[in-house]
Write an enzyme that holds these catalytic residues in place. Structure first.
Site, PDB file in Angstrom:
ATOM      1  N   ALA A  64       0.847  -1.202   0.000  1.00  0.00           N
ATOM      2  CA  ALA A  64       0.000   0.000   0.000  1.00  0.00           C
ATOM      3  C   ALA A  64       0.877   1.244   0.000  1.00  0.00           C
ATOM      4  O   ALA A  64       1.545   1.536   0.987  1.00  0.00           O
ATOM      5  CB  ALA A  64      -0.924   0.007   1.223  1.00  0.00           C
ATOM      6  N   THR A 120      11.735   6.998   6.189  1.00  0.00           N
ATOM      7  CA  THR A 120      12.890   7.867   6.406  1.00  0.00           C
ATOM      8  C   THR A 120      13.049   8.145   7.894  1.00  0.00           C
ATOM      9  O   THR A 120      12.070   8.308   8.619  1.00  0.00           O
ATOM     10  CB  THR A 120      12.702   9.193   5.648  1.00  0.00           C
ATOM     11  OG1 THR A 120      12.546   8.907   4.255  1.00  0.00           O
ATOM     12  CG2 THR A 120      13.897  10.113   5.836  1.00  0.00           C
ATOM     13  N   GLU A 140       5.473  11.634  -2.086  1.00  0.00           N
ATOM     14  CA  GLU A 140       4.314  12.462  -1.725  1.00  0.00           C
ATOM     15  C   GLU A 140       3.219  12.406  -2.787  1.00  0.00           C
ATOM     16  O   GLU A 140       2.546  13.391  -3.081  1.00  0.00           O
ATOM     17  CB  GLU A 140       4.722  13.930  -1.491  1.00  0.00           C
ATOM     18  CG  GLU A 140       5.862  14.126  -0.507  1.00  0.00           C
ATOM     19  CD  GLU A 140       5.448  13.878   0.935  1.00  0.00           C
ATOM     20  OE1 GLU A 140       4.761  12.871   1.185  1.00  0.00           O
ATOM     21  OE2 GLU A 140       5.811  14.667   1.795  1.00  0.00           O
TER      22      GLU A 140
END
Length: 387
Positions: free
Chosen positions: A129, A157, A365
């Site tokens: 996902a 991260t 993003e």
């Protein structure tokens, strides 16, 4: 429409640029090649207060406006994009906590995160996902006054340096629609059952780690439910990603600027057939295209940032900026490599790093294709107008 930086923002940019040229540019090629973690650079960023960019002053942060926020990512990415990633995930998580957390959660977490004493990131993506966050499989089962969490997160991260990690989970897997059963939990990474299983190898975006995180029967207090109400995690995460796209757009502008600077400098210095290659029309056309696209990307990015500062939603604006700036970074890095010829392919020059770093911004993003669809829907529905 007219846009320009305030005097304070110009001074801030000058200070950032000087720091990047002094502390980051001289070591980026070698440290990336050897896989050295940028400990000294992180300490300097902490001393500048940049781990508190999105944390309000009442909790010890800088509370920067979004234009200044974008300036940070542009300037640092001009030197080494991987360093910007260390700040990006951290400040995204801080912004989400500051906007959606309870007062108790803000006072518990934000002061130490803002100072850089503690670090964080954001645990959204899973092996199955990514863009479709409603498809996550990580579960959090309420058991009395705590949750039991099981699942795997990937591409995280700051995973090895995080002290607390907001993790997107399903608190009600049977909920329809699925997003109503999704929540964010603030997970203490020292909890038994929380582990970083491996570092993921990457083409670029080095300097910071990207890891797989495993949660096996991790006990999380119910008080760590962000905002104190279940079912709001999807909205909380997406509100952060809206601002995160300004961050990614600014990073892309920084990489594109570095690629353009390198191309212009090399074209002036490199001689062929008795003259600088900058005198050749073929090179001049490339430089003109690069400069024009770069400036357009920069203006789009700061337009979105300035609109965010007005308190308005910037879904479409941030999406446009991120989409266009990241495509510009991809084009600029490739054209800079072509202008450099064989030297552009050499690891002794930073151009090949720009070429490896640029693709991340087209993926991170929200992929550019997904953003284009979102922009189109907003235009058709009248949620976004142009002109």
């Amino acid at each position: 429409m007219h846009f320009e930086f305030t005097e304070e923002q110009q001074d801030f940019r000058a200070a950032l640029r000087a720091m990047v040229d002094r502390e980051i540019v001289p070591v980026a090629v070698e440290w990336e090649r050897t896989g050295r973690y940028p400990t000294e650079i992180v300490a300097h960023l902490r001393a500048m207060g940049l781990f508190g960019m999105t944390t309000p002053p009442e909790y010890g942060g800088l509370g920067l406006d979004f234009v200044s926020f974008a300036l940070v990512y542009e300037e640092i990415s001009r030197g080494w994009m991987g360093i910007a990633g260390i700040l990006g995930s951290h400040n995204l998580a801080c912004w989400i906590i500051a906007r959606h957390g309870t007062e108790e959660q803000k006072r518990k977490f934000l002061p130490r995160l803002a100072s850089g004493e503690h670090r964080t990131g954001i645990g959204l993506t899973e092996p199955g996902a990514g863009t479709d966050l409603q498809g996550i499989s990580t579960r959090a089962r309420l058991d009395g006054d705590h949750y039991i969490v099981n699942g795997t997160k990937t591409w995280i991260t700051n995973a090895r340096h995080a002290d607390v990690l907001p993790v997107l989970v399903k608190t009600d897997p049977s909920s329809t629609p699925a997003h109503r059963g999704i929540s964010l939990l603030l997970v203490d990474t020292a909890s038994p059952g929380f582990s970083v299983s491996r570092d993921l190898g990457k083409l670029g975006y080095k300097g910071t780690e990207s890891c797989e995180v495993v949660l096996e029967d991790v006990v999380v207090p119910a008080s760590a439910l962000l905002g104190g109400v279940e079912g709001r995690g999807m909205q909380q995460a997406l509100s952060g990603l809206e601002i995160g796209r300004i961050n990614v757009a600014a990073r892309a502008v920084g990489v594109a600027q570095a690629a353009y600077d390198a191309a212009l400098r090399y074209s002036r210095e490199r001689h062929a057939f008795g003259q600088p290659i900058a005198n050749f029309q073929a090179i001049q056309l490339k430089l003109a295209d690069l400069a024009t696209r770069l400036q357009a990307a920069r203006l789009l990015t700061y337009w979105a940032a300035a609109k965010a500062d007005s308190g308005e939603r910037v879904d479409s604006e941030a999406g446009m900026a991120k989409y266009f700036a990241s495509e510009t970074a991809l084009a600029a890095s490739l054209e800079s490599m072509r202008i450099h010829g064989g030297y552009g392919y050499s690891t002794e020059f930073p151009v090949e790093r720009y070429y490896r770093d640029a693709p991340l911004m087209a993926i991170g993003e929200g992929t550019n294709d997904i953003l284009r669809i979102g922009i189109a829907k907003a235009l058709v529905n009248g949620a976004c107008t142009i002109g």
